[in-house]
Scaffold this motif. Structure first.
Motif, PDB file in Angstrom:
ATOM      1  N   GLN A 142       0.826  -1.210   0.000  1.00  0.00           N
ATOM      2  CA  GLN A 142       0.000   0.000   0.000  1.00  0.00           C
ATOM      3  C   GLN A 142       0.860   1.259   0.000  1.00  0.00           C
ATOM      4  OE1 GLN A 142      -2.435  -0.711   3.466  1.00  0.00           O
ATOM      5  NE2 GLN A 142      -4.051  -1.715   2.284  1.00  0.00           N
ATOM      6  N   VAL A 143       1.944   1.234   0.763  1.00  0.00           N
ATOM      7  CA  VAL A 143       2.840   2.396   0.798  1.00  0.00           C
ATOM      8  C   VAL A 143       3.527   2.585  -0.546  1.00  0.00           C
ATOM      9  CG1 VAL A 143       4.906   3.389   1.856  1.00  0.00           C
ATOM     10  CG2 VAL A 143       3.217   2.209   3.279  1.00  0.00           C
ATOM     11  N   LEU A 144       4.013   1.486  -1.126  1.00  0.00           N
ATOM     12  CA  LEU A 144       4.743   1.569  -2.394  1.00  0.00           C
ATOM     13  C   LEU A 144       3.858   2.001  -3.553  1.00  0.00           C
ATOM     14  CD1 LEU A 144       6.911  -1.670  -2.087  1.00  0.00           C
ATOM     15  CD2 LEU A 144       7.728   0.684  -1.968  1.00  0.00           C
ATOM     16  N   GLN A 145       2.561   1.836  -3.412  1.00  0.00           N
ATOM     17  CA  GLN A 145       1.638   2.184  -4.492  1.00  0.00           C
ATOM     18  C   GLN A 145       1.015   3.564  -4.312  1.00  0.00           C
ATOM     19  OE1 GLN A 145      -0.977  -1.196  -4.236  1.00  0.00           O
ATOM     20  NE2 GLN A 145       0.396  -2.533  -5.386  1.00  0.00           N
TER      21      GLN A 145
ATOM     22  N   TYR B  95      10.193  -0.879  -6.908  1.00  0.00           N
ATOM     23  CA  TYR B  95       9.234   0.145  -7.348  1.00  0.00           C
ATOM     24  C   TYR B  95       8.564  -0.263  -8.665  1.00  0.00           C
ATOM     25  CZ  TYR B  95      11.026   3.342  -3.776  1.00  0.00           C
ATOM     26  OH  TYR B  95      11.365   3.929  -2.589  1.00  0.00           O
ATOM     27  N   ALA B  96       9.345  -0.806  -9.575  1.00  0.00           N
ATOM     28  CA  ALA B  96       8.779  -1.203 -10.868  1.00  0.00           C
ATOM     29  C   ALA B  96       7.741  -2.310 -10.696  1.00  0.00           C
ATOM     30  CB  ALA B  96       9.893  -1.660 -11.810  1.00  0.00           C
ATOM     31  N   HIS B  97       7.942  -3.170  -9.718  1.00  0.00           N
ATOM     32  CA  HIS B  97       7.004  -4.280  -9.486  1.00  0.00           C
ATOM     33  C   HIS B  97       5.669  -3.776  -8.945  1.00  0.00           C
ATOM     34  CE1 HIS B  97       5.536  -8.249  -8.306  1.00  0.00           C
ATOM     35  NE2 HIS B  97       5.286  -7.745  -7.107  1.00  0.00           N
ATOM     36  N   TYR B  98       5.725  -2.807  -8.050  1.00  0.00           N
ATOM     37  CA  TYR B  98       4.498  -2.386  -7.368  1.00  0.00           C
ATOM     38  C   TYR B  98       3.777  -1.219  -8.022  1.00  0.00           C
ATOM     39  CZ  TYR B  98       5.404  -5.397  -3.341  1.00  0.00           C
ATOM     40  OH  TYR B  98       5.593  -6.487  -2.520  1.00  0.00           O
ATOM     41  N   ARG B  99       4.484  -0.407  -8.813  1.00  0.00           N
ATOM     42  CA  ARG B  99       3.887   0.824  -9.296  1.00  0.00           C
ATOM     43  C   ARG B  99       3.426   0.709 -10.751  1.00  0.00           C
ATOM     44  NH1 ARG B  99       4.192   4.779  -5.908  1.00  0.00           N
ATOM     45  NH2 ARG B  99       3.631   6.270  -7.543  1.00  0.00           N
ATOM     46  N   GLN B 100       2.411   1.524 -11.077  1.00  0.00           N
ATOM     47  CA  GLN B 100       1.901   1.563 -12.445  1.00  0.00           C
ATOM     48  C   GLN B 100       2.612   2.624 -13.279  1.00  0.00           C
ATOM     49  OE1 GLN B 100      -0.397  -0.623 -13.701  1.00  0.00           O
ATOM     50  NE2 GLN B 100      -0.216  -1.646 -11.719  1.00  0.00           N
ATOM     51  N   ASP B 101       3.110   3.692 -12.623  1.00  0.00           N
ATOM     52  CA  ASP B 101       3.789   4.734 -13.379  1.00  0.00           C
ATOM     53  C   ASP B 101       5.225   4.311 -13.686  1.00  0.00           C
ATOM     54  OD1 ASP B 101       4.583   4.823 -10.766  1.00  0.00           O
ATOM     55  OD2 ASP B 101       4.205   6.942 -10.446  1.00  0.00           O
ATOM     56  N   PRO B 102       5.845   4.903 -14.706  1.00  0.00           N
ATOM     57  CA  PRO B 102       7.206   4.508 -15.089  1.00  0.00           C
ATOM     58  C   PRO B 102       8.220   4.813 -13.980  1.00  0.00           C
ATOM     59  CG  PRO B 102       6.152   5.780 -16.841  1.00  0.00           C
ATOM     60  CD  PRO B 102       5.291   5.919 -15.629  1.00  0.00           C
ATOM     61  N   VAL B 103       9.182   3.916 -13.843  1.00  0.00           N
ATOM     62  CA  VAL B 103      10.251   4.054 -12.854  1.00  0.00           C
ATOM     63  C   VAL B 103      11.588   4.035 -13.590  1.00  0.00           C
ATOM     64  CG1 VAL B 103      11.398   2.956 -10.879  1.00  0.00           C
ATOM     65  CG2 VAL B 103       8.895   2.957 -11.032  1.00  0.00           C
ATOM     66  N   LEU B 104      12.492   4.930 -13.176  1.00  0.00           N
ATOM     67  CA  LEU B 104      13.801   5.030 -13.813  1.00  0.00           C
ATOM     68  C   LEU B 104      14.897   4.845 -12.778  1.00  0.00           C
ATOM     69  CD1 LEU B 104      15.683   5.928 -16.248  1.00  0.00           C
ATOM     70  CD2 LEU B 104      15.411   8.269 -15.356  1.00  0.00           C
ATOM     71  N   VAL B 105      15.967   4.153 -13.145  1.00  0.00           N
ATOM     72  CA  VAL B 105      17.176   4.128 -12.326  1.00  0.00           C
ATOM     73  C   VAL B 105      18.292   4.716 -13.177  1.00  0.00           C
ATOM     74  CG1 VAL B 105      17.732   1.729 -12.959  1.00  0.00           C
ATOM     75  CG2 VAL B 105      18.754   2.748 -10.922  1.00  0.00           C
ATOM     76  N   LEU B 106      18.961   5.731 -12.632  1.00  0.00           N
ATOM     77  CA  LEU B 106      19.974   6.475 -13.363  1.00  0.00           C
ATOM     78  C   LEU B 106      21.332   6.256 -12.699  1.00  0.00           C
ATOM     79  CD1 LEU B 106      19.646  10.050 -14.732  1.00  0.00           C
ATOM     80  CD2 LEU B 106      21.613   9.483 -13.308  1.00  0.00           C
ATOM     81  N   GLU B 107      22.322   5.930 -13.493  1.00  0.00           N
ATOM     82  CA  GLU B 107      23.654   5.670 -12.976  1.00  0.00           C
ATOM     83  C   GLU B 107      24.489   6.952 -13.039  1.00  0.00           C
ATOM     84  OE1 GLU B 107      26.572   1.879 -13.362  1.00  0.00           O
ATOM     85  OE2 GLU B 107      26.173   2.940 -15.230  1.00  0.00           O
TER      86      GLU B 107
ATOM     87  N   LEU C 186      11.515   5.012   2.148  1.00  0.00           N
ATOM     88  CA  LEU C 186      12.018   6.100   1.315  1.00  0.00           C
ATOM     89  C   LEU C 186      10.889   6.868   0.636  1.00  0.00           C
ATOM     90  CD1 LEU C 186      15.040   4.189  -0.209  1.00  0.00           C
ATOM     91  CD2 LEU C 186      15.196   6.250   1.205  1.00  0.00           C
ATOM     92  N   LEU C 187       9.892   6.146   0.161  1.00  0.00           N
ATOM     93  CA  LEU C 187       8.790   6.842  -0.507  1.00  0.00           C
ATOM     94  C   LEU C 187       8.014   7.708   0.460  1.00  0.00           C
ATOM     95  CD1 LEU C 187       7.362   7.364  -3.127  1.00  0.00           C
ATOM     96  CD2 LEU C 187       5.968   5.328  -2.748  1.00  0.00           C
TER      97      LEU C 187
END
Length: 306
Positions: free
Chosen positions: A51-54, A85-97, A297-298
């Motif tokens: 619930q928190v992650l979503q 985050y990608a597993h739980y969320r519907q919006d796009p998630v990015l990881v930047l190096e 974190l969220l």
């Protein structure tokens, strides 16, 4: 020209990694699940984390991941957060190096090849770009989310602060959450990323010297007047071996005394083996810890809009 994330001649040397949980650990968990009270607590905690992650995000949130030294598990934690985050969320998630010096994030996220880097994208990004155009410069992660690498595996690659800022500002409107895999402290780019982020992860190896050094960094962060860094920081205490001599509970208490939350990432055979991280191969406790860290974190990232 795309560059393979791993030299094809090296690929055969990587053996299939084991699952995160050993047979003994899986058996113990199965026995615990026979006790209804234990099983119901696990389900309740998993539901709370989900619930928190979503939670809805109105504007892009940035989460910076750094450490005091290499080998602490910083990139592994960044990869775990992206997958969570990608597993739980519907919006796009990015990881930047944002760690271009031979960064290993593309390997950990099983990227087949790297074509564009953060510095490359900074030269072409524009406010008029649409989402479909932007993703053409990114790597789609098989287990979910998008990746923008920091280098093509070349020694001496640099990422300048203006390039980093330009890319982060431009991409913020496309991604609900951006996880930034920073260079180690006290690098100037890492300090900039920490200051700009809505929440921060300080990765600490579960060793005496690692915990002591992390405590010193936390005390430094507490003295930074603006922006206030400590209230939005979580420590990820990483157990890289089943034979760690430090007491995780005592180490957590020592670090949390400064005023931060501490989440322990347990030893996981799959993570320790190196190579691509497969969500299905992670141990149960590791998945729960990653979810707990992501939720903490969220919550912090949504507490105060920037």
């Amino acid at each position: 020209m795309p560059v393979p994330a791993v030299d094809p001649t090296l690929v055969p040397a990587h053996r299939r990694s084991r699952t995160g949980d050993s047979l003994v650990r899986r058996t113990r968990r199965s026995l615990r699940q026979l006790l209804l009270s234990s099983a119901s607590r696990d389900v309740a905690e998993a539901t709370r984390i989900a619930q928190v992650l979503q939670q809805p995000v109105t504007t892009g949130r940035q989460i910076a991941v750094t450490s005091i030294r290499g080998g602490a598990g910083k990139t592994t934690v960044a990869a775990l957060l992206n997958l969570t985050y990608a597993h739980y969320r519907q919006d796009p998630v990015l990881v930047l190096e944002a760690d271009p010096a031979l960064g290993t994030l593309p390997i950990r996220l099983a990227a087949p090849a790297v074509r564009w880097t953060c510095s490359d994208l900074a030269e072409v990004i524009s406010p008029s770009m649409q989402f479909a155009e932007v993703t053409g410069y990114l790597v789609q992660v098989e287990d979910g989310g998008w990746l923008l690498p920091g280098s093509q595996g070349q020694v001496g690659t640099r990422l300048e602060l203006p390039s980093y800022r330009a890319v982060m500002m431009a991409l913020r409107r496309f991604f609900g959450i951006t996880v930034v895999d920073c260079e180690t402290l006290p690098n100037s780019l890492a300090r900039t990323a920490l200051a700009a982020a809505h929440a921060r992860v300080l990765v600490a190896p579960a060793t005496m010297e690692g915990v002591a050094s992390t405590r010193a960094v936390l005390e430094w962060m507490a003295d930074v007047p603006r922006p206030r860094l400590l209230p939005g920081t979580v420590v990820a205490l990483t157990m890289s071996s089943p034979d760690m001599t430090i007491d995780a509970a005592a180490a957590s208490a020592y670090l949390s005394a400064v005023g931060v939350r501490v989440v322990t990432i347990p030893y996981d055979r799959h993570l320790a083996a190196g190579g691509p991280i497969r969500t299905a191969a992670l141990g149960h406790e590791t998945r729960m810890a990653a979810g707990h860290l992501g939720a903490e974190l969220l919550n912090l990232a949504l507490r105060k809009p920037r």
